[in-house]
Design a protein around this motif. Structure first.
Motif, short mmCIF file in Angstrom:
data_model
loop_
_atom_site.label_atom_id
_atom_site.label_comp_id
_atom_site.label_asym_id
_atom_site.label_seq_id
_atom_site.Cartn_x
_atom_site.Cartn_y
_atom_site.Cartn_z
N GLU A 3 0.80 -1.05 -0.04
CA GLU A 3 -0.02 0.04 -0.14
C GLU A 3 0.80 0.96 -0.05
OE1 GLU A 3 0.54 -1.40 4.29
OE2 GLU A 3 -0.08 -2.31 2.37
N ARG A 4 1.97 1.24 0.46
CA ARG A 4 3.08 2.23 0.32
C ARG A 4 3.69 2.52 -0.99
NH1 ARG A 4 6.49 2.79 5.86
NH2 ARG A 4 4.95 3.07 7.24
N PHE A 5 3.85 1.36 -1.98
CA PHE A 5 4.35 1.58 -3.21
C PHE A 5 3.56 2.68 -4.08
CE2 PHE A 5 6.92 -2.24 -4.08
CZ PHE A 5 7.20 -2.33 -2.85
N THR A 6 4.35 3.57 -4.75
CA THR A 6 4.05 4.44 -5.73
C THR A 6 3.46 3.50 -6.84
OG1 THR A 6 5.85 4.81 -6.69
CG2 THR A 6 5.27 6.43 -4.90
N ASP A 7 2.58 4.09 -7.82
CA ASP A 7 2.12 3.82 -9.00
C ASP A 7 3.30 3.17 -9.74
OD1 ASP A 7 -0.46 3.76 -8.25
OD2 ASP A 7 -0.80 5.65 -9.50
N ALA A 8 4.63 4.05 -9.64
CA ALA A 8 5.54 3.81 -10.62
C ALA A 8 6.50 2.56 -9.83
CB ALA A 8 6.64 4.83 -10.85
N ALA A 9 6.50 2.27 -8.84
CA ALA A 9 7.13 1.24 -8.14
C ALA A 9 6.28 -0.26 -8.19
CB ALA A 9 7.28 1.33 -6.61
N ARG A 10 4.90 0.14 -8.29
CA ARG A 10 3.95 -1.12 -8.58
C ARG A 10 4.42 -1.67 -9.95
NH1 ARG A 10 -1.08 1.18 -5.34
NH2 ARG A 10 -0.75 0.62 -3.44
N GLY A 11 4.42 -0.58 -10.84
CA GLY A 11 4.69 -0.90 -12.09
C GLY A 11 5.97 -1.76 -12.34
N VAL A 12 7.30 -1.43 -11.57
CA VAL A 12 8.31 -2.19 -11.68
C VAL A 12 7.97 -3.57 -10.96
CG1 VAL A 12 10.55 -2.28 -10.32
CG2 VAL A 12 9.87 -0.20 -11.35
N GLU A 141 14.86 1.51 3.22
CA GLU A 141 15.47 2.45 2.82
C GLU A 141 14.26 3.67 2.88
OE1 GLU A 141 18.54 3.37 1.37
OE2 GLU A 141 19.35 1.19 2.28
N ALA A 142 13.28 3.44 2.73
CA ALA A 142 12.05 4.59 2.60
C ALA A 142 12.06 5.08 4.22
CB ALA A 142 10.78 4.05 2.31
N LEU A 143 12.16 4.17 5.10
CA LEU A 143 12.26 4.71 6.46
C LEU A 143 13.45 5.49 6.85
CD1 LEU A 143 10.72 1.40 7.98
CD2 LEU A 143 9.54 3.63 7.75
N ARG A 144 14.66 4.85 6.34
CA ARG A 144 15.95 5.53 6.65
C ARG A 144 15.96 7.12 5.99
NH1 ARG A 144 20.39 6.56 4.01
NH2 ARG A 144 19.74 5.50 1.88
N LEU A 145 15.18 7.06 4.89
CA LEU A 145 15.00 8.55 4.29
C LEU A 145 13.84 9.31 4.89
CD1 LEU A 145 16.16 7.34 0.76
CD2 LEU A 145 17.51 8.71 2.29
N LYS A 146 13.18 8.94 5.61
CA LYS A 146 11.98 9.28 6.29
C LYS A 146 11.13 9.72 5.13
CE LYS A 146 14.33 11.38 10.11
NZ LYS A 146 15.46 10.57 10.31
N ASP A 147 10.77 8.98 4.46
CA ASP A 147 9.76 8.92 3.33
C ASP A 147 8.50 8.04 3.83
OD1 ASP A 147 11.19 10.61 1.60
OD2 ASP A 147 12.26 8.86 0.70
#
Length: 194
Positions: A3-12, A141-147
């Protein structure tokens, strides 16, 4: 996590499944994630990878040299021998797939434990352990970058952080330094994140 994935990440992730099927590989490896990142229409990962000099056709060609086509039940020599006695193996295989389905000649998938990314896939292709690790590391990585999202840049950073898959070998064999790619990816995410 998805659910946290962007559309582009889901596309990957979906693109990795397509790449594995196109290459007739019975698994989804880090190399398929890399190919999907390189063929994405948008995203920080495709920009960072192409700026580093990587292209999807070059990676696909190198991958086809390294990984044999597991969908072929016979070696090239066996195929040639059958051809000399008049048996068109491609026609036979096509008829088998037509009658029994496109994955009729594939070995049955190994049983995996149930859980996130370990569910039985609908198309018969499973994420390899390293690919699952890359997806888990993308969250870290997302958590590390606070995204509060997981974009293609996080997938690429997870791939680099995992550090041992075939994708990393393909990247480094192409002369790309992983530390430089990490820095470029982190720098690029400030411009646009997807």
């Amino acid at each position: 996590m998805f659910e946290r994935f962007t559309d582009a990440a889901r596309g990957v992730v979906n693109g990795a499944q397509v790449a594995a099927r196109e290459l007739k590989h019975p698994y989804i490896g880090t190399e398929h994630l890399l190919l999907a990142m390189l063929t994405a229409e948008t995203g920080t990962a495709v920009r960072a990878l192409t700026e580093a000099g990587l292209t999807a056709p070059a990676i696909r060609a190198k991958l086809q040299e390294i990984v044999p086509d597991d969908a072929q039940p016979l070696s090239k020599e066996d195929r040639a021998a059958l051809q000399t006695i008049g048996i068109d193996l491609d026609a036979v295989l096509s008829k088998i797939e037509e009658s029994f389905g496109p994955e009729a000649l594939m070995p049955p998938p190994l049983e995996a434990k149930r859980g996130l990314l370990r569910r039985k896939p609908r198309n018969g292709t499973r994420f390899a352990a390293r690919s699952r690790k890359v997806l888990e590391l993308s969250l870290r990585e997302a958590l590390r970058l606070k995204d509060n999202y997981i974009g293609t840049e996080h997938l690429l950073l997870g791939l680099i952080r995992e550090g041992n898959g075939l994708a990393v070998k393909l990247i480094t064999d192409a002369g790309v330094d992983l530390d430089e790619l990490r820095r470029a990816t982190e720098a690029a995410r400030g411009r646009t994140s997807t």
